[in-house]
Design a protein around this motif. Structure first.
Motif, PDB file in Angstrom:
ATOM      1  N   THR A 185      -4.253  93.266  55.425  1.00 49.11           N
ATOM      2  CA  THR A 185      -2.469  93.513  54.941  1.00 49.11           C
ATOM      3  C   THR A 185      -2.165  92.004  54.073  1.00 49.11           C
ATOM      4  OG1 THR A 185      -1.745  95.266  57.366  1.00 49.11           O
ATOM      5  CG2 THR A 185      -0.001  93.083  56.137  1.00 49.11           C
ATOM      6  N   VAL A 186      -1.433  92.429  53.147  1.00 47.19           N
ATOM      7  CA  VAL A 186      -1.224  91.069  52.415  1.00 47.19           C
ATOM      8  C   VAL A 186       0.068  90.250  52.666  1.00 47.19           C
ATOM      9  CG1 VAL A 186      -0.826  90.532  50.206  1.00 47.19           C
ATOM     10  CG2 VAL A 186      -1.943  92.403  50.402  1.00 47.19           C
ATOM     11  N   GLY A 187       0.078  88.997  53.145  1.00 47.83           N
ATOM     12  CA  GLY A 187       0.865  88.338  53.883  1.00 47.83           C
ATOM     13  C   GLY A 187       1.994  87.712  52.507  1.00 47.83           C
ATOM     14  N   ASN A 188       3.132  86.907  53.254  1.00 42.33           N
ATOM     15  CA  ASN A 188       3.103  86.074  52.505  1.00 42.33           C
ATOM     16  C   ASN A 188       3.464  84.815  52.466  1.00 42.33           C
ATOM     17  OD1 ASN A 188       5.038  88.768  51.991  1.00 42.33           O
ATOM     18  ND2 ASN A 188       6.161  89.105  54.356  1.00 42.33           N
ATOM     19  N   LEU A 189       2.155  84.468  52.242  1.00 44.59           N
ATOM     20  CA  LEU A 189       2.153  82.837  51.916  1.00 44.59           C
ATOM     21  C   LEU A 189       1.909  82.275  50.866  1.00 44.59           C
ATOM     22  CD1 LEU A 189       1.767  80.311  53.847  1.00 44.59           C
ATOM     23  CD2 LEU A 189      -0.811  81.111  53.868  1.00 44.59           C
ATOM     24  N   GLN A 231      -9.838  81.269  55.352  1.00 45.63           N
ATOM     25  CA  GLN A 231      -9.660  82.489  56.085  1.00 45.63           C
ATOM     26  C   GLN A 231     -10.871  82.830  57.080  1.00 45.63           C
ATOM     27  OE1 GLN A 231      -9.089  85.453  52.237  1.00 45.63           O
ATOM     28  NE2 GLN A 231      -8.535  86.273  54.042  1.00 45.63           N
ATOM     29  N   MET A 232     -11.873  82.399  56.526  1.00 49.23           N
ATOM     30  CA  MET A 232     -13.187  82.316  57.496  1.00 49.23           C
ATOM     31  C   MET A 232     -12.714  81.195  59.313  1.00 49.23           C
ATOM     32  SD  MET A 232     -17.329  82.303  55.547  1.00 49.23           S
ATOM     33  CE  MET A 232     -15.957  80.900  54.255  1.00 49.23           C
ATOM     34  N   ARG A 233     -11.826  80.500  58.647  1.00 49.22           N
ATOM     35  CA  ARG A 233     -11.634  79.424  60.343  1.00 49.22           C
ATOM     36  C   ARG A 233      -9.898  79.766  60.829  1.00 49.22           C
ATOM     37  NH1 ARG A 233     -11.377  73.577  57.690  1.00 49.22           N
ATOM     38  NH2 ARG A 233     -10.964  72.812  59.800  1.00 49.22           N
ATOM     39  N   GLY A 234      -9.953  80.973  60.005  1.00 49.81           N
ATOM     40  CA  GLY A 234      -8.908  81.332  61.333  1.00 49.81           C
ATOM     41  C   GLY A 234      -7.378  81.685  60.439  1.00 49.81           C
ATOM     42  N   MET A 235      -7.352  81.729  59.058  1.00 48.91           N
ATOM     43  CA  MET A 235      -6.319  81.416  58.336  1.00 48.91           C
ATOM     44  C   MET A 235      -6.259  83.175  57.901  1.00 48.91           C
ATOM     45  SD  MET A 235      -4.207  80.053  54.631  1.00 48.91           S
ATOM     46  CE  MET A 235      -5.974  80.305  53.331  1.00 48.91           C
ATOM     47  N   HIS A 236      -4.518  83.862  58.506  1.00 42.76           N
ATOM     48  CA  HIS A 236      -4.793  85.510  58.694  1.00 42.76           C
ATOM     49  C   HIS A 236      -4.915  85.830  56.883  1.00 42.76           C
ATOM     50  CE1 HIS A 236      -0.637  83.532  57.840  1.00 42.76           C
ATOM     51  NE2 HIS A 236      -0.343  85.385  57.128  1.00 42.76           N
ATOM     52  N   THR A 237      -5.205  85.514  56.670  1.00 41.67           N
ATOM     53  CA  THR A 237      -4.622  86.389  55.069  1.00 41.67           C
ATOM     54  C   THR A 237      -4.701  85.603  53.645  1.00 41.67           C
ATOM     55  OG1 THR A 237      -3.057  87.947  53.452  1.00 41.67           O
ATOM     56  CG2 THR A 237      -1.405  85.242  54.018  1.00 41.67           C
ATOM     57  N   THR A 238      -5.468  86.035  52.281  1.00 41.84           N
ATOM     58  CA  THR A 238      -5.685  85.555  51.386  1.00 41.84           C
ATOM     59  C   THR A 238      -4.377  85.346  50.621  1.00 41.84           C
ATOM     60  OG1 THR A 238      -7.094  85.991  50.844  1.00 41.84           O
ATOM     61  CG2 THR A 238      -6.701  85.092  49.258  1.00 41.84           C
ATOM     62  N   PRO A 239      -3.412  84.136  50.846  1.00 43.18           N
ATOM     63  CA  PRO A 239      -2.471  83.491  49.927  1.00 43.18           C
ATOM     64  C   PRO A 239      -2.249  84.181  48.491  1.00 43.18           C
ATOM     65  CG  PRO A 239      -3.761  81.879  50.428  1.00 43.18           C
ATOM     66  CD  PRO A 239      -4.658  82.932  51.232  1.00 43.18           C
ATOM     67  N   SER A 240      -1.188  84.043  48.125  1.00 46.89           N
ATOM     68  CA  SER A 240      -0.820  83.661  46.958  1.00 46.89           C
ATOM     69  C   SER A 240      -0.925  82.786  45.525  1.00 46.89           C
ATOM     70  CB  SER A 240       0.538  84.479  46.319  1.00 46.89           C
ATOM     71  OG  SER A 240       0.450  85.877  46.667  1.00 46.89           O
ATOM     72  N   LEU A 241      -1.200  82.300  44.742  1.00 46.07           N
ATOM     73  CA  LEU A 241      -1.260  80.721  44.354  1.00 46.07           C
ATOM     74  C   LEU A 241      -0.031  80.847  43.222  1.00 46.07           C
ATOM     75  CD1 LEU A 241      -2.699  77.400  44.258  1.00 46.07           C
ATOM     76  CD2 LEU A 241      -3.926  78.467  43.065  1.00 46.07           C
ATOM     77  N   LEU A 242       0.726  79.519  42.963  1.00 48.15           N
ATOM     78  CA  LEU A 242       1.926  79.387  41.715  1.00 48.15           C
ATOM     79  C   LEU A 242       0.883  78.277  41.210  1.00 48.15           C
ATOM     80  CD1 LEU A 242       5.159  79.922  42.831  1.00 48.15           C
ATOM     81  CD2 LEU A 242       3.926  81.637  41.400  1.00 48.15           C
ATOM     82  N   ALA A 243       0.694  78.588  40.352  1.00 47.84           N
ATOM     83  CA  ALA A 243      -0.328  77.535  39.586  1.00 47.84           C
ATOM     84  C   ALA A 243       0.852  76.080  38.779  1.00 47.84           C
ATOM     85  CB  ALA A 243      -1.148  77.369  38.175  1.00 47.84           C
ATOM     86  N   GLY A 244       0.321  75.087  38.497  1.00 44.27           N
ATOM     87  CA  GLY A 244       1.458  74.390  37.557  1.00 44.27           C
ATOM     88  C   GLY A 244       1.216  74.477  36.028  1.00 44.27           C
ATOM     89  N   ASP A 245       1.716  72.915  35.329  1.00 40.89           N
ATOM     90  CA  ASP A 245       1.793  73.186  34.062  1.00 40.89           C
ATOM     91  C   ASP A 245       0.931  71.906  33.376  1.00 40.89           C
ATOM     92  OD1 ASP A 245       3.608  74.213  31.293  1.00 40.89           O
ATOM     93  OD2 ASP A 245       3.940  71.932  31.949  1.00 40.89           O
TER      94      ASP A 245
END
Length: 128
Positions: free
Chosen positions: A65-69, A95-109
């Motif tokens: 399941t994709v999360g909203n992080l 994620q191997m240490r317990g983060m529930h989902t792969t988050p999205s990333l907003l990169a800078g400029d």
């Protein structure tokens, strides 16, 4: 008769340095020196999971399941996603240490990032 369905999405937007992991006061990442560099703050992964599940969610995070992080990064998007690949490698380890989902990333400029480092002025990071 038309039926309209309103879908309300909520996203948890977070910075990585000094909110997920400690910077140990390493400039320009952050100022917190309470833990070692890159130490995950105690309880933060569970906190993010609970916020993502919400009050009506299941007890356990559903597999695949994709999360909203969503993480924000001042590191700019550069050629061949170099900085993004570094962040996603960190996310994979988390994620191997317990983060529930792969988050999205907003990169800078790139422009505001360079201005911040050269001029020691964080103002450009707040501009859209």
């Amino acid at each position: 008769m038309s039926h309209f369905v309103a879908i309300f999405l909520s996203y948890l937007l977070k910075d990585v340095d000094d909110t997920l992991t400690c910077s140990a006061g390493s400039y320009p990442s952050g100022i917190d020196k309470r833990y070692g560099k890159k130490v995950v703050y105690p309880g933060v992964l569970g906190f993010y999971r609970e916020l993502d599940l919400g009050t009506d969610g299941p007890e356990e995070w559903p597999p695949h399941t994709v999360g909203n992080l969503v993480f924000l990064s001042a590191r700019p998007h550069i050629y061949r996603d170099v900085s993004e690949k570094i962040n996603f490698a960190k996310f994979e380890k988390l994620q191997m240490r317990g983060m529930h989902t792969t988050p999205s990333l907003l990169a800078g400029d790139i422009t505001s990032g360079v201005e911040t480092l050269i001029k020691d002025d964080f103002g450009p990071l707040g501009k859209t």
